[in-house]
Scaffold this motif. Structure first.
Motif, PDB file in Angstrom:
ATOM      1  N   SER A  14      -8.792 -16.776  -4.724  1.00 29.75           N
ATOM      2  CA  SER A  14      -7.707 -17.382  -3.500  1.00 29.75           C
ATOM      3  C   SER A  14      -7.402 -15.934  -2.880  1.00 29.75           C
ATOM      4  CB  SER A  14      -6.539 -17.941  -4.167  1.00 29.75           C
ATOM      5  OG  SER A  14      -5.871 -16.896  -4.947  1.00 29.75           O
ATOM      6  N   VAL A  56      -3.529 -21.131   7.293  1.00 30.88           N
ATOM      7  CA  VAL A  56      -4.364 -21.328   6.216  1.00 30.88           C
ATOM      8  C   VAL A  56      -3.676 -20.775   4.801  1.00 30.88           C
ATOM      9  CG1 VAL A  56      -6.297 -20.186   4.828  1.00 30.88           C
ATOM     10  CG2 VAL A  56      -6.561 -20.646   7.445  1.00 30.88           C
ATOM     11  N   SER A  57      -3.676 -21.670   3.864  1.00 31.84           N
ATOM     12  CA  SER A  57      -2.805 -21.608   2.733  1.00 31.84           C
ATOM     13  C   SER A  57      -3.147 -20.315   1.920  1.00 31.84           C
ATOM     14  CB  SER A  57      -2.733 -22.790   1.906  1.00 31.84           C
ATOM     15  OG  SER A  57      -2.198 -22.512   0.576  1.00 31.84           O
ATOM     16  N   ASN A  59      -3.264 -20.178  -1.223  1.00 37.62           N
ATOM     17  CA  ASN A  59      -3.910 -20.689  -2.419  1.00 37.62           C
ATOM     18  C   ASN A  59      -5.238 -21.119  -2.136  1.00 37.62           C
ATOM     19  OD1 ASN A  59      -1.650 -20.750  -4.345  1.00 37.62           O
ATOM     20  ND2 ASN A  59      -0.843 -22.192  -3.442  1.00 37.62           N
ATOM     21  N   SER A  60      -5.733 -20.962  -0.715  1.00 35.66           N
ATOM     22  CA  SER A  60      -7.091 -21.202  -0.128  1.00 35.66           C
ATOM     23  C   SER A  60      -8.114 -20.395  -0.867  1.00 35.66           C
ATOM     24  CB  SER A  60      -7.075 -21.416   1.296  1.00 35.66           C
ATOM     25  OG  SER A  60      -6.191 -22.452   1.794  1.00 35.66           O
ATOM     26  N   SER A  61      -9.350 -20.653  -0.720  1.00 36.61           N
ATOM     27  CA  SER A  61     -10.399 -19.709  -0.989  1.00 36.61           C
ATOM     28  C   SER A  61     -10.732 -18.764  -0.074  1.00 36.61           C
ATOM     29  CB  SER A  61     -11.732 -20.518  -1.312  1.00 36.61           C
ATOM     30  OG  SER A  61     -12.862 -19.653  -1.298  1.00 36.61           O
ATOM     31  N   ASN A  64     -14.057 -18.619   3.633  1.00 36.70           N
ATOM     32  CA  ASN A  64     -14.287 -18.925   5.069  1.00 36.70           C
ATOM     33  C   ASN A  64     -13.565 -17.863   5.705  1.00 36.70           C
ATOM     34  OD1 ASN A  64     -15.600 -21.505   4.623  1.00 36.70           O
ATOM     35  ND2 ASN A  64     -13.823 -22.664   4.513  1.00 36.70           N
TER      36      ASN A  64
END
Length: 348
Positions: A14, A56-57, A59-61, A64
């Motif tokens: 993350s 974008v959070s 906690n996002s991967s 990208n």
């Protein structure tokens, strides 16, 4: 190995994981690896900041948002290899073996004394409407158009930084949030950036007057749509050594008349020149000024630099001409923009 592990994240980690690693390693960068530590890319704090601006959070991967086309060097590198990359202000460069397995890294903060800087400020004019580049500039300011893989203005800033000039001011008006959100305070790009807000369009010289309080020594002014590899240090030394009040970076411009030109004397033709070429010296949109000149610019009024130049000539101030022998392109029209994108691959 602990030091190296603090640089590693996987692409499924993350953003918050990556931030924790960046906080631990103090390089502003993490290296993204796959199986057996194979290099996948890099991720910087600037990449993360821009992702957060785009909602974008945390906690996002990172899958990208990381740079899959990052710079790297092989383990048999020499000093010139490292310098050529780190001078682009890449914060950390992975070192890989022949199979692109990461074996180490080189950090900018350890390789260069990045505190060395020239005192002369740089004022970049980025407030124009870019009308001649429409429709490309309908939704984005002209200096943010990409030439190569980055905005025009980013190339300008990086060139000044490599020459030691890190005190950057950007005059903004049209769609200014694009510029301010991208560069912020400039720390991601190795410089300090302050913004000169034009509440109304002020012209090139009018914007200089707005920045007067910051311009206490000889300073650069450059249009935000200029692509050139001029030596900025040479220009500043030329200005100072000749004790000019203002120096104009000039460019030779050839114009061919598409007809046979007749030279006449009264009713008779004395000669004919077939499609002659005439040469002129034109302003290259790059200037150095002494702060004492600013007083000639009217306050709170639209005022172009051409008006200032003519005024200084009339007042017998000393204006220098610095011929630009290097590559130079004023990206004012759509065809110029496409030509610049071809040229940058070969010349920069």
């Amino acid at each position: 190995m602990n030091k190296l592990n603090n640089m590693f994240v996987g692409e499924n980690n993350s953003i918050i994981d990556a931030l924790n690693k960046i906080n631990e390693n103090n390089t502003g960068t993490v290296i993204v690896i796959g199986e057996n530590r194979k290099l996948l890319g890099t991720l910087t704090d600037g990449d993360i900041r821009r992702a957060l601006i785009n909602n974008v959070s945390l906690n996002s991967s990172i899958k990208n948002i990381y740079n899959k086309n990052c710079k790297y060097i092989y383990e048999n590198y020499n000093e010139e290899d490292v310098q050529s990359i780190l001078k682009m202000y890449i914060k950390a460069v992975p070192i890989v073996d022949k199979n692109k397995i990461v074996v180490d890294y080189v950090a900018l903060k350890d390789f260069f004394n990045t505190e060395d800087t020239e005192e002369n400020p740089v004022l970049i004019m980025a407030g124009g409407l870019g009308t001649r580049l429409r429709p490309l500039t309908d939704d984005i300011p002209k200096p943010m158009l990409k030439v190569g893989d980055k905005p025009i203005i980013q190339t300008i800033i990086e060139q000044f930084r490599r020459s030691g000039y890190k005190n950057i001011f950007i005059s903004v008006n049209y769609k200014s949030d694009f510029i301010k959100n991208y560069f912020r305070d400039g720390s991601d790009f190795g410089v300090s950036i302050n913004y000169i807000e034009e509440d109304k369009r002020m012209g090139t010289a009018g914007a200089i007057r707005l920045a007067e309080e910051y311009l206490n020594t000889s300073f650069f002014v450059i249009n935000g749509d200029i692509l050139t590899n001029i030596n900025f240090q040479s220009l500043m030394k030329y200005h100072i050594n000749h004790e000019f009040d203002m120096t104009i970076g000039s460019r030779n411009y050839d114009m061919q008349v598409p007809y046979g030109v007749l030279n006449t004397e009264e009713l008779c033709i004395t000669s004919l020149e077939e499609k002659p070429v005439y040469s002129f010296m034109v302003s290259g949109g790059i200037y150095v000024l002494n702060p004492q000149i600013i007083k000639y610019i009217p306050q709170n009024k639209y005022y172009d630099i051409t008006q200032l130049i003519n005024l200084l000539i009339n007042k017998n101030r000393k204006i220098g001409n610095f011929p630009i022998q290097e590559y130079w392109m004023d990206i004012g029209k759509v065809e110029d923009y496409h030509k610049a994108n071809e040229d940058i691959k070969k010349l920069f």
